[in-house]
Design an enzyme around this catalytic site. Structure first.
Site, PDB file in Angstrom:
ATOM      1  N   ARG A 161     -39.709  56.969  35.069  1.00  0.00           N
ATOM      2  CA  ARG A 161     -40.195  58.340  34.978  1.00  0.00           C
ATOM      3  C   ARG A 161     -39.397  59.175  33.977  1.00  0.00           C
ATOM      4  O   ARG A 161     -39.903  60.166  33.460  1.00  0.00           O
ATOM      5  CB  ARG A 161     -40.114  58.987  36.373  1.00  0.00           C
ATOM      6  CG  ARG A 161     -40.592  60.418  36.451  1.00  0.00           C
ATOM      7  CD  ARG A 161     -42.080  60.563  36.220  1.00  0.00           C
ATOM      8  NE  ARG A 161     -42.879  59.892  37.208  1.00  0.00           N
ATOM      9  CZ  ARG A 161     -44.151  60.186  37.451  1.00  0.00           C
ATOM     10  NH1 ARG A 161     -44.760  61.140  36.748  1.00  0.00           N
ATOM     11  NH2 ARG A 161     -44.836  59.516  38.353  1.00  0.00           N
ATOM     12  N   GLY A 395     -37.155  57.381  44.162  1.00  0.00           N
ATOM     13  CA  GLY A 395     -38.270  56.924  44.986  1.00  0.00           C
ATOM     14  C   GLY A 395     -39.469  56.495  44.166  1.00  0.00           C
ATOM     15  O   GLY A 395     -39.371  56.249  42.960  1.00  0.00           O
ATOM     16  N   ARG A 397     -42.092  58.002  42.878  1.00  0.00           N
ATOM     17  CA  ARG A 397     -42.410  58.749  41.653  1.00  0.00           C
ATOM     18  C   ARG A 397     -41.409  58.419  40.548  1.00  0.00           C
ATOM     19  O   ARG A 397     -41.780  58.237  39.395  1.00  0.00           O
ATOM     20  CB  ARG A 397     -42.446  60.257  41.900  1.00  0.00           C
ATOM     21  CG  ARG A 397     -42.949  61.033  40.663  1.00  0.00           C
ATOM     22  CD  ARG A 397     -42.959  62.543  40.859  1.00  0.00           C
ATOM     23  NE  ARG A 397     -43.696  63.203  39.775  1.00  0.00           N
ATOM     24  CZ  ARG A 397     -43.171  63.557  38.608  1.00  0.00           C
ATOM     25  NH1 ARG A 397     -41.891  63.301  38.344  1.00  0.00           N
ATOM     26  NH2 ARG A 397     -43.908  64.154  37.687  1.00  0.00           N
ATOM     27  N   CYS A 398     -40.126  58.356  40.912  1.00  0.00           N
ATOM     28  CA  CYS A 398     -39.096  58.028  39.922  1.00  0.00           C
ATOM     29  C   CYS A 398     -39.363  56.683  39.250  1.00  0.00           C
ATOM     30  O   CYS A 398     -39.040  56.501  38.075  1.00  0.00           O
ATOM     31  CB  CYS A 398     -37.720  57.971  40.583  1.00  0.00           C
ATOM     32  SG  CYS A 398     -37.124  59.531  41.266  1.00  0.00           S
ATOM     33  N   MET A 399     -39.911  55.745  40.001  1.00  0.00           N
ATOM     34  CA  MET A 399     -40.069  54.369  39.507  1.00  0.00           C
ATOM     35  C   MET A 399     -41.372  54.141  38.758  1.00  0.00           C
ATOM     36  O   MET A 399     -41.695  52.996  38.439  1.00  0.00           O
ATOM     37  CB  MET A 399     -39.990  53.389  40.676  1.00  0.00           C
ATOM     38  CG  MET A 399     -38.641  53.343  41.359  1.00  0.00           C
ATOM     39  SD  MET A 399     -38.508  52.009  42.570  1.00  0.00           S
ATOM     40  CE  MET A 399     -39.745  52.476  43.777  1.00  0.00           C
TER      41      MET A 399
END
Length: 410
Positions: A161, A395, A397-399
């Site tokens: 992200r 989490g 979204r970050c990934m």
């Protein structure tokens, strides 16, 4: 022909997403140097890969095309000239101080003929023991003689992200908070400049990795076809948001407002999306600890190309409802509002959800209190395990970096 990037919301049905499957770079983490590499712990690679594969499987089962950064980067090295150019740029930014050592490393990398293996190696880093002929040169090398690496690994790269962010039909190629992560953006540069999927498609660039102030994708959220939200955080400067807003307005990507959220410079918050994500037309996750002191500024264009910046004097719910043209919005609090549960589950990314369709998200299974609150609010949850992946403090979204979402119809 449709454009290769189409992201005008956080919640439109996810069509294509880019991931990075964790690799040998995680095994090059060392306890004494975790802070240098922005990690708090060392994940167990084999289990982290299983968890990540499960994440990709959940997305595919939902009809999402999953592409991998490492594959796209390898496919971007379309001829020998670009391949050598990539290696030279990578080495220029790798922090190698000795000329002779740099030449030896270049020889090693040029000798890796398979492009995918070359990309994997550049991500994993290079230990001194891999080059028996390595010799200490200069005072700095002597002082750091106990350090194990010629080139540091990039363990944060599975958080795809951050190093660039898609918005509208364009991309923000970011200038990262740390030297370690700045090298990650090289892959985005080559993907968007040379990969057949993007090359020649005139993908608008709204931020440049060589700019002087930092910004990261975890702070960049697309709330609607009109409104972006960007966090002022540990990883993103206020000055960067002004530059981004000017570029977006000048390039006429369709957005007419940027909301700047000042969440403070805290490691535990790090990015806006660790404390705040959009999960439906009128629903958001939020970490209750940021609510009281949260400052929100609206940035809109003036006719002369300058920016109009206003501090919003209202509750967060009303600000969001106003800019999203909703009667009201619902904030679903991490930990269901319980301070202890909120602190624990925010640390484990309970507020960091990946929305794959309006009202449907991917979450870590471990954040049981927050997940129950989401279910009570009518949100559909897809669970993934996260005992190892979460050690990097990120989490779902970050990934994930969406490349294509369906446009919203209402």
């Amino acid at each position: 022909m449709s454009k290769p990037i189409n992201v005008f919301s956080e919640i439109g049905k996810l069509e294509t997403v880019m991931l990075h499957r964790p690799g040998k770079e995680l095994e090059n983490l060392m306890p004494d140097y975790l802070e240098r590499l922005l990690f708090d712990d060392i994940p167990f690679l084999e289990q982290a890969q299983k968890e990540h594969d499960h994440f990709a499987k959940v997305l595919r089962e939902k009809g999402v095309e999953v592409v991998y950064l490492e594959d796209l980067a390898a496919e971007s090295l379309v001829n020998e000239e670009i391949r050598i150019q990539f290696i030279d740029q990578y080495l220029d930014e790798a922090g190698i101080r000795g000329h002779a050592v740099k030449e030896k490393v270049k020889e090693m990398l040029v000798g890796i003929k398979d492009n995918r293996k070359l990309i994997d190696k550049t991500i994993a880093g290079i230990q001194k023991v891999e080059m028996p002929e390595y010799k200490v040169e200069g005072l700095t090398d002597m002082i750091e003689s106990d350090y194990s690496f010629i080139i540091d690994p990039m363990p944060n790269l599975y958080f795809t992200r951050d190093n660039f962010a898609t918005m509208g039909n364009g991309v923000s190629l970011n200038h990262m908070y740390s030297v370690t992560r700045q090298r990650e953006t090289i892959y985005g540069q080559y993907i968007f400049d040379y990969h057949p999927r993007f090359a020649g498609q005139e993908v608008p660039k709204v931020y440049d990795r060589n700019d002087t102030t930092r910004i990261e994708g975890g702070d960049e959220l697309v709330l609607s076809k009109d409104v972006l939200a960007v966090g002022i955080s540990q990883r993103t400067d206020a000055a960067s948001i002004e530059k981004l807003a000017k570029n977006i307005f000048e390039q006429e990507l369709g957005f007419n407002c940027v909301l700047a959220f000042n969440i403070g410079e805290y490691r535990k918050f790090m990015h806006l999306d660790t404390v705040f994500t959009m999960i439906d037309y009128d629903k958001f996750t939020i970490h209750p600890e940021i609510e009281g002191a949260l400052e929100v500024y609206s940035i809109t264009p003036k006719e002369n190309g300058e920016l109009n910046i206003t501090r919003e004097e209202d509750t967060l719910e009303r600000i969001l409802a106003k800019y999203l043209n909703r009667d009201s919005v619902q904030l679903i609090r991490c930990g269901d509002g319980n301070i202890t549960a909120a602190a624990r589950e925010q640390w484990n990314d309970g507020s960091n959800t990946l929305t794959i369709a309006p009202g449907e998200v991917v979450v870590y299974d471990r954040n049981t209190v927050t997940n129950k609150a989401l279910e009570r609010a009518g949100v559909k949850l897809n669970y993934i395990p996260g005992s190892e992946l979460v050690r990097g403090r990120g989490g779902p979204r970050c990934m994930s970096m969406p490349l294509y979402r369906e446009d919203l119809t209402k």
